[in-house]
Design a protein around this motif. Structure first.
Motif, PDB file in Angstrom:
ATOM      1  N   ASP A   3     -23.856  82.587  78.563  1.00 57.42           N
ATOM      2  CA  ASP A   3     -24.767  83.085  77.535  1.00 57.42           C
ATOM      3  C   ASP A   3     -26.233  83.143  77.966  1.00 57.42           C
ATOM      4  O   ASP A   3     -27.109  83.402  77.146  1.00 57.42           O
ATOM      5  N   ASN A   4     -26.520  82.891  79.245  1.00 60.06           N
ATOM      6  CA  ASN A   4     -27.884  83.050  79.762  1.00 60.06           C
ATOM      7  C   ASN A   4     -27.827  83.154  81.282  1.00 60.06           C
ATOM      8  O   ASN A   4     -26.757  83.334  81.845  1.00 60.06           O
ATOM      9  N   ASP A   5     -28.961  83.039  81.950  1.00 58.71           N
ATOM     10  CA  ASP A   5     -29.021  83.208  83.404  1.00 58.71           C
ATOM     11  C   ASP A   5     -28.958  81.890  84.174  1.00 58.71           C
ATOM     12  O   ASP A   5     -29.370  81.836  85.331  1.00 58.71           O
ATOM     13  N   ASP A   6     -28.465  80.829  83.568  1.00 63.77           N
ATOM     14  CA  ASP A   6     -28.360  79.546  84.261  1.00 63.77           C
ATOM     15  C   ASP A   6     -27.209  79.577  85.265  1.00 63.77           C
ATOM     16  O   ASP A   6     -26.122  80.098  84.976  1.00 63.77           O
ATOM     17  N   ILE A   7     -27.481  78.994  86.426  1.00 65.71           N
ATOM     18  CA  ILE A   7     -26.513  78.908  87.515  1.00 65.71           C
ATOM     19  C   ILE A   7     -26.464  77.456  87.978  1.00 65.71           C
ATOM     20  O   ILE A   7     -27.507  76.828  88.142  1.00 65.71           O
ATOM     21  N   ALA A   8     -25.273  76.928  88.192  1.00 62.32           N
ATOM     22  CA  ALA A   8     -25.123  75.590  88.770  1.00 62.32           C
ATOM     23  C   ALA A   8     -24.994  75.757  90.283  1.00 62.32           C
ATOM     24  O   ALA A   8     -24.206  76.584  90.755  1.00 62.32           O
ATOM     25  N   CYS A   9     -25.795  74.979  91.017  1.00 61.87           N
ATOM     26  CA  CYS A   9     -25.872  75.125  92.476  1.00 61.87           C
ATOM     27  C   CYS A   9     -25.970  73.763  93.153  1.00 61.87           C
ATOM     28  O   CYS A   9     -26.321  72.774  92.528  1.00 61.87           O
ATOM     29  N   PHE A  10     -25.711  73.800  94.429  1.00 62.89           N
ATOM     30  CA  PHE A  10     -26.085  72.710  95.309  1.00 62.89           C
ATOM     31  C   PHE A  10     -27.325  73.188  96.045  1.00 62.89           C
ATOM     32  O   PHE A  10     -27.525  74.389  96.228  1.00 62.89           O
ATOM     33  N   ASP A  11     -28.179  72.269  96.472  1.00 63.13           N
ATOM     34  CA  ASP A  11     -29.436  72.629  97.108  1.00 63.13           C
ATOM     35  C   ASP A  11     -29.487  72.013  98.502  1.00 63.13           C
ATOM     36  O   ASP A  11     -29.268  70.810  98.664  1.00 63.13           O
ATOM     37  N   GLY A  12     -29.744  72.835  99.478  1.00 59.90           N
ATOM     38  CA  GLY A  12     -29.796  72.356 100.857  1.00 59.90           C
ATOM     39  C   GLY A  12     -28.426  71.921 101.340  1.00 59.90           C
ATOM     40  O   GLY A  12     -27.412  72.485 100.951  1.00 59.90           O
ATOM     41  N   SER A  13     -28.385  70.911 102.158  1.00 56.69           N
ATOM     42  CA  SER A  13     -27.103  70.453 102.695  1.00 56.69           C
ATOM     43  C   SER A  13     -26.410  69.443 101.781  1.00 56.69           C
ATOM     44  O   SER A  13     -25.318  68.983 102.074  1.00 56.69           O
ATOM     45  N   ASP A  14     -27.049  69.115 100.655  1.00 47.72           N
ATOM     46  CA  ASP A  14     -26.496  68.135  99.717  1.00 47.72           C
ATOM     47  C   ASP A  14     -25.409  68.796  98.861  1.00 47.72           C
ATOM     48  O   ASP A  14     -25.703  69.634  98.027  1.00 47.72           O
ATOM     49  N   ASN A  15     -24.162  68.414  99.085  1.00 42.50           N
ATOM     50  CA  ASN A  15     -23.081  68.982  98.269  1.00 42.50           C
ATOM     51  C   ASN A  15     -22.594  67.985  97.218  1.00 42.50           C
ATOM     52  O   ASN A  15     -21.449  68.022  96.800  1.00 42.50           O
ATOM     53  N   THR A  16     -23.493  67.132  96.777  1.00 41.97           N
ATOM     54  CA  THR A  16     -23.192  66.166  95.718  1.00 41.97           C
ATOM     55  C   THR A  16     -24.016  66.456  94.472  1.00 41.97           C
ATOM     56  O   THR A  16     -23.475  66.610  93.383  1.00 41.97           O
ATOM     57  N   THR A  17     -25.331  66.525  94.621  1.00 37.29           N
ATOM     58  CA  THR A  17     -26.243  66.724  93.497  1.00 37.29           C
ATOM     59  C   THR A  17     -26.151  68.157  92.996  1.00 37.29           C
ATOM     60  O   THR A  17     -26.201  69.102  93.785  1.00 37.29           O
ATOM     61  N   VAL A  18     -26.018  68.319  91.672  1.00 40.39           N
ATOM     62  CA  VAL A  18     -25.912  69.649  91.065  1.00 40.39           C
ATOM     63  C   VAL A  18     -27.256  70.009  90.428  1.00 40.39           C
ATOM     64  O   VAL A  18     -27.803  69.244  89.638  1.00 40.39           O
ATOM     65  N   HIS A  19     -27.745  71.171  90.780  1.00 41.19           N
ATOM     66  CA  HIS A  19     -28.993  71.694  90.236  1.00 41.19           C
ATOM     67  C   HIS A  19     -28.661  72.851  89.311  1.00 41.19           C
ATOM     68  O   HIS A  19     -27.936  73.767  89.708  1.00 41.19           O
ATOM     69  N   VAL A  20     -29.182  72.812  88.098  1.00 41.98           N
ATOM     70  CA  VAL A  20     -29.058  73.952  87.202  1.00 41.98           C
ATOM     71  C   VAL A  20     -30.345  74.750  87.341  1.00 41.98           C
ATOM     72  O   VAL A  20     -31.437  74.245  87.105  1.00 41.98           O
ATOM     73  N   ILE A  21     -30.175  75.984  87.768  1.00 43.71           N
ATOM     74  CA  ILE A  21     -31.283  76.898  88.039  1.00 43.71           C
ATOM     75  C   ILE A  21     -31.273  77.984  86.974  1.00 43.71           C
ATOM     76  O   ILE A  21     -30.217  78.558  86.683  1.00 43.71           O
TER      77      ILE A  21
END
Length: 115
Positions: free
Chosen positions: A63-81
């Motif tokens: 329902d919007n432009d939010d994307i869940a991502c990993f940032d850099g080489s960290d495949n643990t922490t989830v960033h919502v962009i």
């Protein structure tokens, strides 16, 4: 049918994401796991829009432009962009792991139901 594997050359996605797929858990209401084509397309777009970051997307909010991502080489922490925001304003949420992000996705559903 759209293929979801998260087997991309540009990032090593965590096994937990792949386990969700094998269990058939790809739709979380407001959020869903993107298929391989969507993931690749978003990866390229994110690199263009936010060149100072290396964002590896895996889920999209419907329902919007939010994307869940990993940032850099960290495949643990989830960033919502919040995709398409001006650079420097894109970061919306940070979660320590997939489980915390899944709880957030459920909260999003509850908020949508109550509104």
């Amino acid at each position: 049918m759209s293929i979801i594997t998260f087997e991309h050359s540009f990032f090593t996605y965590p096994q937990q994401i792949k386990s969700l797929i094998s269990e058939g858990l790809v739709d979380f209401g407001a959020w869903y796991l993107m298929n391989d084509e969507q993931t690749s397309r978003r990866f390229e777009g994110l690199q263009t829009r936010y060149p100072d970051r290396r964002l590896y997307p895996f889920a999209k909010r419907d329902d919007n432009d939010d994307i869940a991502c990993f940032d850099g080489s960290d495949n643990t922490t989830v960033h919502v962009i919040h995709d398409f925001a001006n650079s420097g304003w894109e970061q919306k949420e940070i979660f320590p792991n997939i489980d915390a992000w899944l709880e957030y996705a459920e909260e999003c559903n509850l908020q949508n139901e109550s509104s």
